[in-house]
Write a protein that holds these residues in place. Sequence first.
Motif, PDB file in Angstrom:
ATOM      1  N   ASN A 110      60.720  19.601  22.761  1.00  0.00           N
ATOM      2  CA  ASN A 110      60.550  18.819  23.982  1.00  0.00           C
ATOM      3  C   ASN A 110      61.935  18.641  24.583  1.00  0.00           C
ATOM      4  O   ASN A 110      62.893  18.365  23.856  1.00  0.00           O
ATOM      5  CB  ASN A 110      59.902  17.464  23.679  1.00  0.00           C
ATOM      6  CG  ASN A 110      59.692  16.616  24.918  1.00  0.00           C
ATOM      7  OD1 ASN A 110      60.611  15.946  25.386  1.00  0.00           O
ATOM      8  ND2 ASN A 110      58.484  16.622  25.446  1.00  0.00           N
ATOM      9  N   GLN A 111      62.052  18.777  25.889  1.00  0.00           N
ATOM     10  CA  GLN A 111      63.359  18.719  26.547  1.00  0.00           C
ATOM     11  C   GLN A 111      63.939  17.306  26.606  1.00  0.00           C
ATOM     12  O   GLN A 111      65.098  17.129  27.007  1.00  0.00           O
ATOM     13  CB  GLN A 111      63.236  19.280  27.962  1.00  0.00           C
ATOM     14  CG  GLN A 111      62.860  20.749  28.016  1.00  0.00           C
ATOM     15  CD  GLN A 111      64.034  21.673  27.707  1.00  0.00           C
ATOM     16  OE1 GLN A 111      65.161  21.234  27.554  1.00  0.00           O
ATOM     17  NE2 GLN A 111      63.760  22.956  27.618  1.00  0.00           N
ATOM     18  N   PHE A 145      60.118  14.217  29.778  1.00  0.00           N
ATOM     19  CA  PHE A 145      59.222  15.358  29.757  1.00  0.00           C
ATOM     20  C   PHE A 145      57.998  15.047  28.890  1.00  0.00           C
ATOM     21  O   PHE A 145      58.145  14.540  27.772  1.00  0.00           O
ATOM     22  CB  PHE A 145      59.942  16.596  29.211  1.00  0.00           C
ATOM     23  CG  PHE A 145      60.997  17.124  30.145  1.00  0.00           C
ATOM     24  CD1 PHE A 145      60.695  18.099  31.077  1.00  0.00           C
ATOM     25  CD2 PHE A 145      62.291  16.626  30.098  1.00  0.00           C
ATOM     26  CE1 PHE A 145      61.665  18.586  31.945  1.00  0.00           C
ATOM     27  CE2 PHE A 145      63.278  17.099  30.956  1.00  0.00           C
ATOM     28  CZ  PHE A 145      62.964  18.084  31.884  1.00  0.00           C
ATOM     29  N   SER A 183      65.765  25.644  19.816  1.00  0.00           N
ATOM     30  CA  SER A 183      65.418  24.737  18.711  1.00  0.00           C
ATOM     31  C   SER A 183      65.342  25.488  17.394  1.00  0.00           C
ATOM     32  O   SER A 183      65.883  25.038  16.373  1.00  0.00           O
ATOM     33  CB  SER A 183      64.073  24.054  18.994  1.00  0.00           C
ATOM     34  OG  SER A 183      64.119  23.261  20.152  1.00  0.00           O
ATOM     35  N   ALA A 203      65.085  18.124  22.285  1.00  0.00           N
ATOM     36  CA  ALA A 203      65.871  18.031  23.513  1.00  0.00           C
ATOM     37  C   ALA A 203      66.349  19.392  24.017  1.00  0.00           C
ATOM     38  O   ALA A 203      67.176  19.463  24.927  1.00  0.00           O
ATOM     39  CB  ALA A 203      67.056  17.081  23.347  1.00  0.00           C
ATOM     40  N   ILE A 204      65.849  20.478  23.442  1.00  0.00           N
ATOM     41  CA  ILE A 204      66.151  21.835  23.885  1.00  0.00           C
ATOM     42  C   ILE A 204      64.877  22.666  23.809  1.00  0.00           C
ATOM     43  O   ILE A 204      63.870  22.222  23.254  1.00  0.00           O
ATOM     44  CB  ILE A 204      67.270  22.481  23.035  1.00  0.00           C
ATOM     45  CG1 ILE A 204      66.970  22.331  21.534  1.00  0.00           C
ATOM     46  CG2 ILE A 204      68.622  21.895  23.376  1.00  0.00           C
ATOM     47  CD1 ILE A 204      68.023  22.943  20.629  1.00  0.00           C
ATOM     48  N   ASN A 205      64.921  23.897  24.362  1.00  0.00           N
ATOM     49  CA  ASN A 205      63.711  24.711  24.398  1.00  0.00           C
ATOM     50  C   ASN A 205      63.388  25.317  23.031  1.00  0.00           C
ATOM     51  O   ASN A 205      64.141  25.141  22.064  1.00  0.00           O
ATOM     52  CB  ASN A 205      63.820  25.795  25.474  1.00  0.00           C
ATOM     53  CG  ASN A 205      64.931  26.799  25.202  1.00  0.00           C
ATOM     54  OD1 ASN A 205      65.287  27.081  24.061  1.00  0.00           O
ATOM     55  ND2 ASN A 205      65.505  27.342  26.270  1.00  0.00           N
ATOM     56  N   GLN A 264      65.679  14.088  31.776  1.00  0.00           N
ATOM     57  CA  GLN A 264      66.640  14.591  32.751  1.00  0.00           C
ATOM     58  C   GLN A 264      66.990  13.454  33.688  1.00  0.00           C
ATOM     59  O   GLN A 264      66.107  12.762  34.206  1.00  0.00           O
ATOM     60  CB  GLN A 264      66.051  15.766  33.538  1.00  0.00           C
ATOM     61  CG  GLN A 264      67.001  16.353  34.567  1.00  0.00           C
ATOM     62  CD  GLN A 264      66.388  17.535  35.309  1.00  0.00           C
ATOM     63  OE1 GLN A 264      65.191  17.829  35.159  1.00  0.00           O
ATOM     64  NE2 GLN A 264      67.184  18.228  36.111  1.00  0.00           N
TER      65      GLN A 264
END
Length: 265
Positions: free
Chosen positions: A113-114, A126, A55, A49-51, A117
């Motif tokens: 993986n983000q 995503f 991560s 859930a973050i870049n 949104q």
Amino acid sequence: MKRLFAVALLAGLLSACSTPAPVLTQIDRSVVSVSQEPRIQFLILHYTAINEPASLRVLSQRDVSAHYLVGDQTPVKVWQLVDEGRMAYHAGLSEWKGYSRLNASSVGIEIVNQGFQDTPQGRVYFPFPQAQIDQVIALSKDIVKRYNIKPEFVLGHSDIAPSRKQDPGPLFPWKQFADAGLIIWPNADEVARLTPLYTQQLPEARWFQQKLAKIGYGVPQNGQFDDATRNVIIAFQTKYRPTKFDGVADGETAAMIDSVATQTR
């Protein structure tokens, strides 16, 4: 006399202090118990859930961790952050087939993986680059082979914690994992045959709960479509029918549950 006694006592104490420590005798490993199995029984997949830089930083410097992190940049990079022989903190409160707190018995793979949104048009997820998925499948096959992990024990975070987690999400290509022999997949012919039957006469809540429990989910057995049961249905649908995962127990969902449960040992 007192002086002689003191000297003797001191000599005894010195003698005791100089006694060599016990030495472990040679261990005989010629007899092996049949009642044992590998400590690693599960493979759990997540999205971060973050870049990628965030991560790597979070999983290496915070109170969460995973054995592996698979990046999303080109070329795709795979980091091993925790030795497989040690426990990583990725599963949290979790349950599957009566096993709980799966950190101790699993290998965790985090996938950059983000996640999603929320937009005015609704929630947008995503996608996963195919090159990244190829690496995750190759890594998963290697782990599964080495530990002889059962297909029903290759899971997403949402499978083992459906009331609080939703990763790796509806765009994660579980069908590719089924095609690679890593997980169980509903039999398409069986689902096509059963769907109209279950649509005409939908099973009761207890039927869904019993079938989902057989598959492995931690689900109530109270005969009600309560929030916990709907969360489990959402987790199942997200994995096997990602085009519609609303938690509604419809005929197609019942057919897919029946097919997976039938294949579950």
